[in-house]
Write a protein that holds these residues in place. Structure first.
Motif, PDB file in Angstrom:
ATOM      1  N   TRP A 174      41.302  37.864  37.936  1.00  0.00           N
ATOM      2  CA  TRP A 174      39.934  38.177  38.362  1.00  0.00           C
ATOM      3  C   TRP A 174      39.054  38.466  37.154  1.00  0.00           C
ATOM      4  O   TRP A 174      37.884  38.071  37.112  1.00  0.00           O
ATOM      5  CB  TRP A 174      39.924  39.371  39.319  1.00  0.00           C
ATOM      6  CG  TRP A 174      40.404  39.075  40.705  1.00  0.00           C
ATOM      7  CD1 TRP A 174      41.399  39.690  41.388  1.00  0.00           C
ATOM      8  CD2 TRP A 174      39.877  38.066  41.588  1.00  0.00           C
ATOM      9  NE1 TRP A 174      41.554  39.145  42.632  1.00  0.00           N
ATOM     10  CE2 TRP A 174      40.617  38.139  42.789  1.00  0.00           C
ATOM     11  CE3 TRP A 174      38.867  37.112  41.480  1.00  0.00           C
ATOM     12  CZ2 TRP A 174      40.373  37.295  43.862  1.00  0.00           C
ATOM     13  CZ3 TRP A 174      38.623  36.260  42.562  1.00  0.00           C
ATOM     14  CH2 TRP A 174      39.374  36.359  43.735  1.00  0.00           C
ATOM     15  N   VAL A 220      38.231  35.008  35.611  1.00  0.00           N
ATOM     16  CA  VAL A 220      37.217  34.259  36.366  1.00  0.00           C
ATOM     17  C   VAL A 220      35.837  34.855  36.135  1.00  0.00           C
ATOM     18  O   VAL A 220      34.848  34.129  35.913  1.00  0.00           O
ATOM     19  CB  VAL A 220      37.570  34.252  37.871  1.00  0.00           C
ATOM     20  CG1 VAL A 220      36.405  33.713  38.699  1.00  0.00           C
ATOM     21  CG2 VAL A 220      38.814  33.407  38.117  1.00  0.00           C
ATOM     22  N   SER A 228      39.646  31.021  42.038  1.00  0.00           N
ATOM     23  CA  SER A 228      39.419  32.203  42.881  1.00  0.00           C
ATOM     24  C   SER A 228      40.152  32.082  44.210  1.00  0.00           C
ATOM     25  O   SER A 228      40.762  33.053  44.690  1.00  0.00           O
ATOM     26  CB  SER A 228      37.920  32.402  43.123  1.00  0.00           C
ATOM     27  OG  SER A 228      37.228  32.577  41.898  1.00  0.00           O
ATOM     28  N   ASN A 254      43.760  32.757  43.698  1.00  0.00           N
ATOM     29  CA  ASN A 254      44.033  34.180  43.477  1.00  0.00           C
ATOM     30  C   ASN A 254      43.959  34.975  44.767  1.00  0.00           C
ATOM     31  O   ASN A 254      44.720  35.923  44.974  1.00  0.00           O
ATOM     32  CB  ASN A 254      43.049  34.753  42.452  1.00  0.00           C
ATOM     33  CG  ASN A 254      43.684  35.819  41.589  1.00  0.00           C
ATOM     34  OD1 ASN A 254      44.875  35.760  41.312  1.00  0.00           O
ATOM     35  ND2 ASN A 254      42.900  36.801  41.161  1.00  0.00           N
TER      36      ASN A 254
END
Length: 473
Positions: free
Chosen positions: A41, A44, A75, A78
């Protein structure tokens, strides 16, 4: 307690120990999974901010649509990883951590491919952010088995080789067309990118490794505590084996001697014997009863809570169990709020009550009378606390330091074996509680006990070696 129950000591706890060990090894993988999710995260978010800054602040024309598609795909992956981790955590019983290692390996392989795609769209090998390949390789070396590390290393080398000859060029990264003067200190976009890339790479690696090391240290501390607990359990098993062996070997000859002595006593009743002979026979029978009592206590003490299941009881019932039969002269003083008497507890009742009862008996022996002993009870959050306070002579500091050692006792020979406190402490700590002694010579002694109100059937699976840590960042 029957002898056959005591003889099962050595085998009753072997399987839980194996489960505890594998559980804590899987906890290391749990740390890695949570760390990778959090770090992705961060990656990204950083990539998105970099793209927007380069496009908006520096005025570099970028292919925004394909770049955002790569970030969006990362994303989505994830989010899927988070959902899978929530459904089947790395420490899920019966689910090997090897599977999660494979998942992490595939995830990091995807990240290398995604980084290659981003760099392909933004200048290829001339893009200073190619240094992020090292971040992926370093993290793989920390988190994954050797086979995966070499695979990802070779994959990264292949991706760099591909970017050397196949990419979409950016005019701003061409040294011949580099913009000077538009940036502070006469820097070019390429040099600025190199500086930002170095700062980002080094910060991410240091932050990740520091956090991982901290959580691994907490895990290792927990494993060390388990090793110490297992060592205590092994000593308890040895005591159980000793008690079972002594009871088995001595029960038969003692019974035979008792029968013969009974026959001798009946035979002599019809004859004239001296008072000394009668006294000697009575003494022999008394000593036989004493030997059998010692064996019974050894078997009973060494078998505390071994294999006992969790039961439900109120605090009032537990207190009555703890004080029942400790002395017939008078009752031990009780001091607690009647409102907590109906409080529900879940614990191995017989073993816990026997442990506290042994401590109450010690307090009575020290004080000389039950009325000089007070048992306090209270609640503290999710725990129940009990204090056993006597008005005896107290314990000297050098003796207090040895309280709880097996076979250490201050009582006269034949009055105690030095196992009561040791086994009581073992019981309380197995339940996740604490047992502490405090004393001042001439002012009595206080034993403080704290246990959770609800003990799980397998307490080790309720321990989180990571403490309060719920994530990496």
């Amino acid at each position: 307690m029957p002898i056959d129950q005591v003889q099962s000591l050595a085998s009753s706890s072997e399987e839980p120990r194996k489960l505890n060990l594998s559980y804590d090894i899987d906890a290391r993988t749990e740390i890695n999974v949570r760390g990778v999710i959090a770090l992705r995260w961060v990656a990204v978010s950083g990539q998105l901010l970099t793209i927007l800054a380069v496009q908006g602040l520096l005025g570099v024309s970028l292919p925004l649509r394909p770049l955002l598609m790569v970030l969006g795909l990362t994303s989505v992956l994830n989010v899927g990883l988070m959902i899978a981790h929530r459904i089947i955590p790395a420490r899920f019983p019966g689910f090997s951590s090897t599977y999660w290692q494979q998942v992490l390996g595939l995830t990091m392989a995807f990240d290398l491919a995604a980084l290659t795609a981003l760099l392909y769209l933004t200048g290829g090998i001339s893009n200073p952010f190619t240094s992020f390949f090292f971040v992926n390789i370093v993290l793989a070396a920390i988190l994954l088995p050797q086979g995966w590390v070499w695979f990802l290393t070779l994959l990264g080398i292949g991706c760099v080789a591909l970017l050397n000859s196949w990419y979409r060029p950016l005019a701003e990264l061409d040294p011949a067309q580099a913009m000077r003067g538009a940036l502070p200190l006469g820097m070019t976009i390429s040099r600025l990118g190199s500086f930002v890339a170095y700062a980002a790479c080094s910060s991410i690696i240091v932050l990740f490794i520091t956090r991982i090391r901290g959580q691994i240290q907490r895990l290792e501390d927990h494993i060390r505590e388990l090793a110490q607990e297992n060592a205590r359990n092994e000593r308890l098993d040895s005591l159980g084996t000793l008690a079972a062996g002594a009871a088995h070997e001595l029960a038969t000859p003692l019974s035979t001697i008792a029968v013969i002595m009974k026959e001798v006593e009946l035979e002599l009743m019809n004859r004239t014997v001296s008072d000394q002979t009668v006294a000697d026979i009575a003494l022999i029978r008394t000593e036989l009863d004493r030997c059998r009592d010692i064996l019974d206590r050894m078997s009973s003490d060494a078998g505390l809570v071994i294999g006992e299941s969790i039961s439900t009881i109120t605090l009032g019932e537990l207190i009555r169990e703890c004080t029942e039969g400790v002395d017939t002269r008078a009752a031990v003083k009780l001091a607690y709020d009647p409102a907590i008497e109906s409080l529900i507890l879940r614990a191995p009742i017989e073993g816990l009550a026997q442990a506290v009862r042994a401590l109450v008996k010690n307090a009575i022996d020290a004080a000389g009378h039950p009325q000089k002993v007070t048992l306090y009870a209270a609640t503290a959050g999710f725990n129940v606390t009990m204090k056993i306070e006597d008005q005896g002579a107290g314990i000297a500091p050098e003796t207090l330091r040895r309280i709880g050692e097996p076979f250490f006792t201050t009582k006269e020979p034949g009055k105690g074996m030095g196992l009561g406190v040791y086994l009581a402490r073992n019981v309380v700590e197995r339940l996740g509680g604490t047992l502490e002694y405090s004393s001042k010579p001439g002012r009595g002694t206080v034993v403080s006990i704290s246990i959770p109100r609800e003990v799980s059937q397998d307490r080790s699976f309720s321990i989180d070696p990571l403490g309060n840590a719920t994530g990496l960042f």
